[in-house]
Design a protein around this motif. Sequence first.
Motif, mmCIF file in Angstrom:
data_model
loop_
_atom_site.group_PDB
_atom_site.id
_atom_site.type_symbol
_atom_site.label_atom_id
_atom_site.label_comp_id
_atom_site.label_asym_id
_atom_site.label_seq_id
_atom_site.Cartn_x
_atom_site.Cartn_y
_atom_site.Cartn_z
ATOM 1 N N SER A 56 0.780 -1.215 -0.188
ATOM 2 C CA SER A 56 -0.064 -0.055 0.090
ATOM 3 C C SER A 56 0.877 1.258 0.130
ATOM 4 N N VAL A 57 0.550 2.438 -0.837
ATOM 5 C CA VAL A 57 1.216 3.413 -0.991
ATOM 6 C C VAL A 57 0.313 4.790 -0.268
ATOM 7 N N GLN A 58 1.081 5.388 0.620
ATOM 8 C CA GLN A 58 0.414 6.637 1.304
ATOM 9 C C GLN A 58 1.251 7.696 0.674
ATOM 10 N N GLN A 59 0.385 8.680 0.189
ATOM 11 C CA GLN A 59 0.882 10.179 -0.287
ATOM 12 C C GLN A 59 0.030 11.004 0.232
ATOM 13 N N GLU A 60 0.917 12.174 0.321
ATOM 14 C CA GLU A 60 0.381 13.579 0.939
ATOM 15 C C GLU A 60 -0.387 13.988 -0.197
ATOM 16 N N LEU A 61 -1.575 14.699 -0.029
ATOM 17 C CA LEU A 61 -2.723 15.081 -0.978
ATOM 18 C C LEU A 61 -3.086 16.443 -0.387
ATOM 19 N N THR A 62 -3.254 17.291 -1.250
ATOM 20 C CA THR A 62 -3.710 18.657 -0.975
ATOM 21 C C THR A 62 -5.174 19.131 -1.764
ATOM 22 N N SER A 63 -5.888 19.853 -1.238
ATOM 23 C CA SER A 63 -7.025 20.438 -2.059
ATOM 24 C C SER A 63 -7.010 21.866 -1.571
ATOM 25 N N THR A 64 -8.039 22.675 -2.339
ATOM 26 C CA THR A 64 -8.125 24.033 -2.030
ATOM 27 C C THR A 64 -9.061 24.439 -0.858
ATOM 28 N N GLY A 65 -8.732 25.230 0.141
ATOM 29 C CA GLY A 65 -9.592 25.611 1.267
ATOM 30 C C GLY A 65 -9.978 26.829 1.032
ATOM 31 N N PRO A 66 -10.639 27.584 1.927
ATOM 32 C CA PRO A 66 -10.834 28.882 1.960
ATOM 33 C C PRO A 66 -9.977 29.941 1.571
ATOM 34 N N GLU A 67 -8.896 29.783 2.669
ATOM 35 C CA GLU A 67 -7.889 30.964 2.749
ATOM 36 C C GLU A 67 -6.280 29.977 2.524
ATOM 37 N N GLY A 68 -6.327 28.660 2.557
ATOM 38 C CA GLY A 68 -5.322 28.202 2.671
ATOM 39 C C GLY A 68 -5.386 26.555 2.047
ATOM 40 N N MET A 69 -4.546 25.913 2.099
ATOM 41 C CA MET A 69 -4.493 24.512 1.670
ATOM 42 C C MET A 69 -5.206 23.485 2.546
ATOM 43 N N LEU A 70 -5.948 22.423 2.253
ATOM 44 C CA LEU A 70 -6.636 21.435 3.038
ATOM 45 C C LEU A 70 -5.660 20.224 2.562
ATOM 46 N N ARG A 71 -5.364 19.461 3.680
ATOM 47 C CA ARG A 71 -4.233 18.417 3.440
ATOM 48 C C ARG A 71 -4.925 17.299 4.029
ATOM 49 N N GLY A 72 -4.443 16.011 3.305
ATOM 50 C CA GLY A 72 -5.100 14.541 3.588
ATOM 51 C C GLY A 72 -3.809 13.580 3.190
ATOM 52 N N THR A 73 -4.441 12.255 3.286
ATOM 53 C CA THR A 73 -3.540 11.251 2.853
ATOM 54 C C THR A 73 -4.303 10.366 1.960
ATOM 55 N N LEU A 74 -3.818 10.069 0.862
ATOM 56 C CA LEU A 74 -4.080 9.184 -0.019
ATOM 57 C C LEU A 74 -3.656 7.919 -0.075
ATOM 58 N N THR A 75 -4.458 6.858 -0.032
ATOM 59 C CA THR A 75 -3.789 5.329 0.339
ATOM 60 C C THR A 75 -4.369 4.758 -0.830
ATOM 61 N N LEU A 76 -3.254 4.344 -1.568
ATOM 62 C CA LEU A 76 -3.285 3.434 -2.765
ATOM 63 C C LEU A 76 -3.006 2.147 -2.662
ATOM 64 N N ALA A 111 -6.110 6.062 18.965
ATOM 65 C CA ALA A 111 -6.442 4.502 18.393
ATOM 66 C C ALA A 111 -6.020 4.531 17.018
ATOM 67 N N GLY A 112 -6.141 5.526 16.194
ATOM 68 C CA GLY A 112 -5.767 5.654 14.610
ATOM 69 C C GLY A 112 -6.764 4.851 14.002
ATOM 70 N N PRO A 113 -8.058 5.077 14.491
ATOM 71 C CA PRO A 113 -9.149 4.317 13.604
ATOM 72 C C PRO A 113 -9.308 4.512 12.064
ATOM 73 N N TYR A 114 -8.938 5.847 11.736
ATOM 74 C CA TYR A 114 -9.190 5.995 10.094
ATOM 75 C C TYR A 114 -8.033 5.635 9.446
ATOM 76 N N ALA A 115 -6.840 5.587 10.072
ATOM 77 C CA ALA A 115 -5.538 5.244 9.325
ATOM 78 C C ALA A 115 -5.622 3.705 8.989
ATOM 79 N N LEU A 116 -6.243 2.952 10.245
ATOM 80 C CA LEU A 116 -6.306 1.244 10.195
ATOM 81 C C LEU A 116 -7.285 1.134 9.316
ATOM 82 N N LEU A 117 -8.383 1.770 8.949
ATOM 83 C CA LEU A 117 -9.508 1.720 8.093
ATOM 84 C C LEU A 117 -8.904 1.778 6.567
ATOM 85 N N ALA A 118 -8.215 2.809 6.531
ATOM 86 C CA ALA A 118 -7.483 3.201 5.150
ATOM 87 C C ALA A 118 -6.556 1.946 4.824
ATOM 88 N N GLU A 119 -5.767 1.561 5.641
ATOM 89 C CA GLU A 119 -4.858 0.373 5.314
ATOM 90 C C GLU A 119 -5.606 -0.987 5.131
#
Length: 365
Positions: A56-76, A111-119
């Motif tokens: 599995s590959v995890q990459q930093e991903l950005t999106s456009t927010g109101p005044e600055g960038m929104l950030r998240g993790t893409l898990t492939l 507990a990291g539930p979202y990271a575990l769900l993504a994996e």
Amino acid sequence: MFKYAYRAIEVVFQREKAVKSSVWLIIHALILSLSTISAPSAVAQMADEEEGGRVSVQQELTSTGPEGMLRGTLTLPVADAAIPDGTPVVLIVPGSGPTDRDGNSPLGISAGPYALLAEALAERGIPSVRIDKRGMFGSVDAIPDANEVTISDYGDDVLAWTRTIRKRLPTTGGGTRCVLPLGHSEGGLVVLAVNSRLPNPCGLILLSTPGRPLGTVLREQLAANPANAPLLNEADEAITTLELGERVDVNALTPALRPLFIPEVQGFLIDVFAYDPAALIEETRLPVLIVQGMRDLQVGAMDAQILADSAQEATLFLVPHVNHVLKVVSSDQAQANIAAYSNPDLPIAKGVVDAVMQFIEQIDG
């Protein structure tokens, strides 16, 4: 109307709470956004070897927010491989308060539930994006004040992330990539509220999502602890004031209640108390998956049933022994349940992942 996929024989809706822990759980459920949080949970691109040889590959991903960038993790699911056109991308929308993209919070959750769900989804071939809320963690620059938000604002961010995901993972056949918003707790309310604005939607997933207005849920949580009996009338008046769209004079409250109604979050509470999840899901024309753990101390089987009864097309999974952070707990005792909130070594409940996967397999991507 809806399909039942019961995984429990008996309904175990845990309402018992210890005095010390009940206050923390209520505060967590009430979205005490902390504008001072800035430490990102960003994950740089990396590959993790999984059982069976899958990478599995995890990459930093950005999106456009109101005044600055929104950030998240893409898990492939795999490195440098095309995602089939019919494969959806799950967009994980976080729950209440200062909850980061992994599902952790400085209020006591690691507990990291979202990271575990993504994996877990990646192991089964499903990509996902998990996100930091505007004004917090990696998305701290998106707005100046993390408390100055509404449910509709968070919905705007879901729309922005949907556009970003489709741009990052386009289909080869010229169609539209299916993006499945998955909301946990308050995140479920967000995706219900935004679903009518989603472009080319294909479904919604609700995990541990309240089925009643949050003012009603808060009253119930307070009343569940006998130690709160002397405070109930005063708390009810404060909640009613917020439900009417008016602010509460926090200095006039009993000191024990003040942390629940601090001025910085009253604007958000006024907004969130105005939403009725059952009314929102009744208007939803999409297939909806509702997953509820039966040892959840914050949201219960009653809420899941209300959502299912109100929906036009829904699949309901009641998963035994699972708590609010999507972990299996072996005891009905509140202490054991809450201990799982700070245990990242506990795996995510297989029943939750199975329910999500069964729903995805039925989605026409």
